[in-house]
Design a protein around this motif. Structure first.
Motif, PDB file in Angstrom:
ATOM      1  N   ASP A  60       0.838  -1.207   0.000  1.00  0.00           N
ATOM      2  CA  ASP A  60       0.000   0.000   0.000  1.00  0.00           C
ATOM      3  C   ASP A  60       0.873   1.258   0.000  1.00  0.00           C
ATOM      4  OD1 ASP A  60      -3.203  -0.187   0.626  1.00  0.00           O
ATOM      5  OD2 ASP A  60      -2.154  -1.996   1.250  1.00  0.00           O
ATOM      6  N   GLN A  61       2.082   1.171   0.588  1.00  0.00           N
ATOM      7  CA  GLN A  61       3.004   2.316   0.525  1.00  0.00           C
ATOM      8  C   GLN A  61       3.585   2.416  -0.887  1.00  0.00           C
ATOM      9  OE1 GLN A  61       2.844   4.104   3.318  1.00  0.00           O
ATOM     10  NE2 GLN A  61       1.586   2.370   3.974  1.00  0.00           N
ATOM     11  N   ALA A  79      -3.904   2.018  -2.925  1.00  0.00           N
ATOM     12  CA  ALA A  79      -4.974   1.256  -3.583  1.00  0.00           C
ATOM     13  C   ALA A  79      -5.782   2.088  -4.565  1.00  0.00           C
ATOM     14  CB  ALA A  79      -5.894   0.658  -2.521  1.00  0.00           C
ATOM     15  N   ARG A  80      -5.852   3.417  -4.340  1.00  0.00           N
ATOM     16  CA  ARG A  80      -6.698   4.200  -5.248  1.00  0.00           C
ATOM     17  C   ARG A  80      -6.137   4.253  -6.664  1.00  0.00           C
ATOM     18  NH1 ARG A  80      -3.969   7.549  -1.869  1.00  0.00           N
ATOM     19  NH2 ARG A  80      -2.854   9.322  -2.752  1.00  0.00           N
ATOM     20  N   ASP A 110       2.196   8.646  -1.889  1.00  0.00           N
ATOM     21  CA  ASP A 110       1.917   9.419  -0.667  1.00  0.00           C
ATOM     22  C   ASP A 110       3.194   9.762   0.102  1.00  0.00           C
ATOM     23  OD1 ASP A 110      -0.743   9.484  -1.279  1.00  0.00           O
ATOM     24  OD2 ASP A 110      -1.284   7.777  -0.020  1.00  0.00           O
ATOM     25  N   TYR A 167       4.139  13.021  -2.469  1.00  0.00           N
ATOM     26  CA  TYR A 167       3.256  14.176  -2.652  1.00  0.00           C
ATOM     27  C   TYR A 167       2.358  14.393  -1.442  1.00  0.00           C
ATOM     28  CZ  TYR A 167       4.722  13.430  -7.457  1.00  0.00           C
ATOM     29  OH  TYR A 167       5.473  13.260  -8.576  1.00  0.00           O
ATOM     30  N   ASP A 168       2.004  15.660  -1.206  1.00  0.00           N
ATOM     31  CA  ASP A 168       1.088  15.963  -0.105  1.00  0.00           C
ATOM     32  C   ASP A 168      -0.361  15.802  -0.584  1.00  0.00           C
ATOM     33  OD1 ASP A 168       0.355  18.226  -1.519  1.00  0.00           O
ATOM     34  OD2 ASP A 168       1.526  19.612  -0.277  1.00  0.00           O
ATOM     35  N   ALA A 169      -1.300  16.141   0.303  1.00  0.00           N
ATOM     36  CA  ALA A 169      -2.720  15.924   0.013  1.00  0.00           C
ATOM     37  C   ALA A 169      -3.174  16.724  -1.209  1.00  0.00           C
ATOM     38  CB  ALA A 169      -3.564  16.282   1.236  1.00  0.00           C
ATOM     39  N   LYS A 228       6.343  16.757  -1.683  1.00  0.00           N
ATOM     40  CA  LYS A 228       6.675  17.037  -0.282  1.00  0.00           C
ATOM     41  C   LYS A 228       8.128  17.475  -0.187  1.00  0.00           C
ATOM     42  CE  LYS A 228       3.596  13.721   2.035  1.00  0.00           C
ATOM     43  NZ  LYS A 228       3.519  12.464   2.785  1.00  0.00           N
ATOM     44  N   ILE A 274     -10.009  -1.620   1.907  1.00  0.00           N
ATOM     45  CA  ILE A 274      -8.971  -1.214   0.946  1.00  0.00           C
ATOM     46  C   ILE A 274      -9.235   0.198   0.432  1.00  0.00           C
ATOM     47  CG2 ILE A 274     -10.125  -2.398  -0.976  1.00  0.00           C
ATOM     48  CD1 ILE A 274      -7.266  -3.074  -2.028  1.00  0.00           C
ATOM     49  N   ALA A 275     -10.424   0.712   0.699  1.00  0.00           N
ATOM     50  CA  ALA A 275     -10.751   2.108   0.408  1.00  0.00           C
ATOM     51  C   ALA A 275     -10.468   2.518  -1.026  1.00  0.00           C
ATOM     52  CB  ALA A 275     -10.010   3.035   1.394  1.00  0.00           C
ATOM     53  N   MET A 276     -10.816   1.657  -1.987  1.00  0.00           N
ATOM     54  CA  MET A 276     -10.624   2.053  -3.383  1.00  0.00           C
ATOM     55  C   MET A 276     -11.953   2.270  -4.108  1.00  0.00           C
ATOM     56  SD  MET A 276      -9.085  -1.390  -5.199  1.00  0.00           S
ATOM     57  CE  MET A 276      -9.258  -0.679  -6.842  1.00  0.00           C
ATOM     58  N   LYS A 323      -5.986   8.583   2.853  1.00  0.00           N
ATOM     59  CA  LYS A 323      -4.730   9.274   3.091  1.00  0.00           C
ATOM     60  C   LYS A 323      -4.662   9.789   4.528  1.00  0.00           C
ATOM     61  CE  LYS A 323      -1.876  12.724   0.781  1.00  0.00           C
ATOM     62  NZ  LYS A 323      -0.607  12.023   0.678  1.00  0.00           N
TER      63      LYS A 323
END
Lengths: 193, 472
Positions: free
Chosen positions: A24-25, A29-30, A47, A50-52, A57, B410-412, B437
């Motif tokens: 996930d790092q 997942a998105r 992540d 980059y920031d939100a 960053k 998994i929040a996708m 995030k």
């Protein structure tokens, strides 16, 4: 299907010393809604980079990172744990990495990496400590010899599963080998029917 | 003959070609489960080589990861998180049609999370090899199946040949010693086990879970336990099939019927590990005093009893995890204010899990300001829960009752926490950003998650147990 072969590489290291860097790092997942395997380098460690608001960053270790000269990722133990997403090695490869070195690499990630031209190298603890302490050092990873030579710090040996090693050196997908076993697979199915 | 373990027997039964120094074994796969996220590139690889799915009859598809858990709008449009998510779902529908693979798609009453529906349909059976492009495939090991997660290239291999190239992993037996006190169950056993052996303790191993407490677990509990094997680094987790297993499978859609059932059960009875079978590693976990467990870090092995004090971090890794999670060393976890609660996922979204959560929430209210999401694991779980009125219990308490899917695990699919949120979750991973995030995840059982929703802080579920003194 041909893959980019891997035999020998001399490059510098990028060090991410955290333990348990999960997939996930490596790729959140998105970014998994894609239906192709191309172009995922932009999502690698997103992540962390980059920031939100999608701005780089300031604190990111990836700032000023040169993908051409730093193709070896050195990471803390249990690298690649978690989800089985093959998007993780796809993203790392597309980002520019060709080797991942740790003291301990998660099983599914290792299997996925080997099939995608990204060499997972597991070294002894002492060598691992040296590499973690020397970010940016040059190293030569030789898959034929199963050795890693670190500039000024000596050599270490590693092992890669022999079949995966052969496929990586030749740049071939192991599917060819499986397809050659169809007669045996059919015989197995007949015997069990 | 030398005594054999369950794992040894299953491995031997499925070897098509033995492994050699040069090549791994060719291992036959009895059931290949596919979903929308890890299959499109595998189908593309087949197309590139002009190959077909070799055994569509041993392949079953479902949609779970990218699917919305909110209902369709008045025009019948589902609220997908993105066009890509919608396209990914469409791609699996196309691929299954083209290759003659059965797909339990949107609108199918059998659809659900891939690791919930396999057992529910009875297509997950003892003695089978089962793979899926999903690391939580270990769940199916609860039935005495050899089940593990694979990558997308390997999904392509199975689609093309019904086989995989595999080296035999080492074997580990984890024996739970004692019976856990009331209030602690399978999820707590799993978190205690991972805490003890570490997030990489099972790497390279196939785990068999054993002991009186495992035998006493329901199938749902065994699935929760096997599901979490991968969080200890083990691709395989399994439990020997027994009368509990057979009773669960009897009469399900894909279960054998009549004489075939009797023959199957006779065969399954022979699968259990024999006395004296060797394991590469043996571990014992003492659970006679097990408390409900939570995680306080960013790796599932950072587990502790819910009523403990936050530990002082040792070393850089723990310090950065503690900075992220913001638990103050020496303070009770119960001091931490909760923003969201998620009850669902392939770990804990079955009827028994929802009953446990409902038992805590019945007649109570979710604390103001807390968002509680209850996501059943499948359409069948949803129907069964609604038939018992559990949906009303949750809705009356102020929680959201959603459509089945992986959701916030998994929040996708758009279900995610907001940056900084503390989420008590019945899922399996507390990784940084996993649930959105900068979201902070605390893993827990359904009862602990439900109690936390009521109190608005991390809460011990034991006072809510039947017969416990009223906490209100």
């Amino acid at each position: 299907m041909s893959r980019e072969p891997f035999r020998k590489l001399t490059s510098r290291t990028l060090v991410l010393s955290q333990e348990n860097i999960d997939t996930d790092q490596i790729i959140p997942a998105r970014f998994l809604t894609t239906t192709t395997r191309e172009g995922l380098g932009k999502a690698a460690f997103y992540d962390w980079r980059y920031d939100a608001n999608g701005r780089p960053k300031n604190s990111s270790i990836f700032n000023g990172y040169n993908r051409e000269t730093h193709k070896i990722l050195v990471a803390g133990s249990n690298f690649g744990c978690g989800s089985s997403r093959e998007h993780a090695p796809w993203a790392l490869f597309d980002f520019g990495f060709r080797v991942v070195i740790s003291s301990d690499i998660a099983d599914i990630f290792k299997s996925n990496a080997l099939k995608n031209g990204l060499l997972p190298v597991t070294v002894d603890e002492a060598t691992h400590r040296k590499l973690l302490a020397s970010p940016g050092i040059a190293a030569t990873v030789d898959l034929e010899e199963e050795s890693v030579t670190i500039e000024g710090l000596g050599e270490a040996r590693f092992k890669v599963e022999p079949f995966a090693r052969r496929c990586l050196i030749d740049g071939v997908d192991p599917l060819g080998h499986l397809l050659n076993q169809i007669a045996a697979i059919e015989a197995y199915e007949r015997a069990r029917a | 003959m030398k005594p054999q373990s369950l794992f040894d027997k299953l491995w031997a039964r499925h070897v098509v070609v033995e492994e050699t120094a040069e090549t791994p074994a060719v291992l036959y796969i009895d059931l290949h489960l596919i979903h929308e996220v890890t299959s499109p590139q595998a189908f593309a690889a087949l197309k590139e080589r002009g190959l077909k799915v070799r055994r569509p009859d041993k392949t079953l598809g479902t949609l779970d990861h990218s699917t919305p858990t909110k209902k369709a709008d008045a025009e019948g449009r589902l609220p997908y998180a993105s066009r890509e998510a919608e396209e990914q779902v469409a791609a699996l529908i196309r691929n299954c049609e083209e290759h003659g693979v059965d797909l339990l798609g949107l609108g199918d009453p059998r659809r659900g999370i891939v690791h919930v529906i396999g057992p529910e349909l009875g297509i997950t059976q003892p003695g089978k090899t089962i793979v899926c492009g999903d690391s939580h495939t270990s769940t199916h090991g609860a039935f005495g199946a050899l089940a593990f997660g694979i990558g997308t290239t390997e999904v392509g291999h199975v689609l093309a040949t019904q086989c995989l190239l595999q080296r035999k992993p080492k074997s580990m037996r984890v024996t739970f010693v004692g019976i856990p006190p009331a209030g602690a169950g399978a999820k707590d056993m799993a978190l205690a086990m991972i805490g003890e052996i570490g997030a990489d303790g099972g790497q390279g191993y196939a785990i068999e879970f054993a002991g009186e407490a495992v035998e006493a677990l329901s199938m749902e509990g065994r699935m929760t336990l096997c599901n979490m094997s991968i969080e200890a680094g083990a691709r395989v987790g399994m439990v020997a099939p027994d009368e509990t297993t057979f009773a669960w499978l009897d009469g399900r859609d894909f279960s054998p019927k009549g004489d075939a059932w009797d023959r199957a059960v006779e065969d399954w009875k022979n699968l259990a590990t024999e006395e004296g079978a060797p394991f590469d590693r043996e571990v014992e976990i003492e659970i006679s005093a097990l408390a409900p467990m939570i995680t306080y870090g960013v790796s599932p092995d950072a587990s502790a009893p819910v009523d403990a004090l936050a530990p002082a971090p040792a070393g850089d890794v723990e310090r950065s995890a503690a900075d992220y999670m913001r638990f103050e060393a020496g303070r009770p976890f119960a001091d931490a204010k909760v923003d969201r609660v998620f009850i669902g996922s392939c770990t804990n979204s079955r009827l028994e899990d929802l009953r446990a959560a409902a038992a805590v929430m019945r007649g109570r209210k979710v604390m103001r300001g807390v968002v509680a999401l209850i996501v059943p694991g499948s359409e069948a779980v949803k129907r069964a829960a609604e038939a018992e009125g559990l949906d009303r219990v949750f809705i009356d308490a102020g929680a959201e009752w959603r459509e089945p899917g992986c959701s916030m695990c998994i929040a996708m699919n758009g279900d995610a926490g907001a940056p900084g949120d503390l989420v008590v979750s019945t899922s399996n991973r507390n990784f940084i950003g996993r649930q959105g995030k900068d979201v902070r995840t605390v893993l827990a059982s359904p009862a602990t998650a439900a109690a936390s929703a009521i109190e608005g802080k991390i809460a011990d579920p034991r006072p809510y147990l039947e017969g416990a003194a009223d906490v209100a």
